[in-house]
Design an enzyme around this catalytic site. Sequence first.
Site, PDB file in Angstrom:
ATOM      1  N   GLY A  54      10.013 -37.867   7.477  1.00 49.29           N
ATOM      2  CA  GLY A  54       9.769 -38.537   6.207  1.00 49.29           C
ATOM      3  C   GLY A  54      10.987 -38.457   5.302  1.00 49.29           C
ATOM      4  CG  HIS A  55      14.140 -36.422   6.044  1.00 49.10           C
ATOM      5  ND1 HIS A  55      13.196 -35.619   6.646  1.00 49.10           N
ATOM      6  CD2 HIS A  55      15.252 -36.305   6.795  1.00 49.10           C
ATOM      7  CE1 HIS A  55      13.725 -35.035   7.698  1.00 49.10           C
ATOM      8  NE2 HIS A  55      14.986 -35.437   7.822  1.00 49.10           N
ATOM      9  CB  ALA A  56      17.089 -41.558   5.364  1.00 49.42           C
ATOM     10  NE  ARG A 101      15.768 -39.398   9.804  1.00 50.65           N
ATOM     11  CZ  ARG A 101      16.888 -39.228  10.479  1.00 50.65           C
ATOM     12  NH1 ARG A 101      17.027 -38.234  11.284  1.00 50.65           N
ATOM     13  NH2 ARG A 101      17.903 -40.037  10.281  1.00 50.65           N
TER      14      ARG A 101
END
Length: 139
Positions: A54-56, A101
Amino acid sequence: MKRSSVYDCSMLELDKHHQERGNITVVENGYTIPFDVKRVYYLYDIPGGESRGGHAHKELHQLIVAVSGSFNVMLDDGNVRRTFTLNRPYQGLLVVPGIWRTLDDFSSGSVCLVLASMLYSETDYIRKYDQFLKYKNEI
């Protein structure tokens, strides 16, 4: 890599050496994968229904491997989403910078190994999706 897309990410077939006593897969810096590994971590004992990621990342490259069990990795470049199912320890998903992702649908007993191109740096993370979209659209 603000301009990166989900099509810059790909499944890599890792060397698998079969022996009577078991298999071995080798990953070598700059040869098997297109970056040098600076950090290794793994996720395990993920409760059913939970998701991770839940981040990039702005600069980090990663190779994600299901060393045991299976899980899904959803990649998002701000325009296109692709989902990969990882379930073979001799395959890895190469994720380039600038891609959101999320990992989910972990099977019981699954282990997710991540090989990363950088040491941990909080400033490399984009943790809110609206900030990710803004980052991707900046010129």
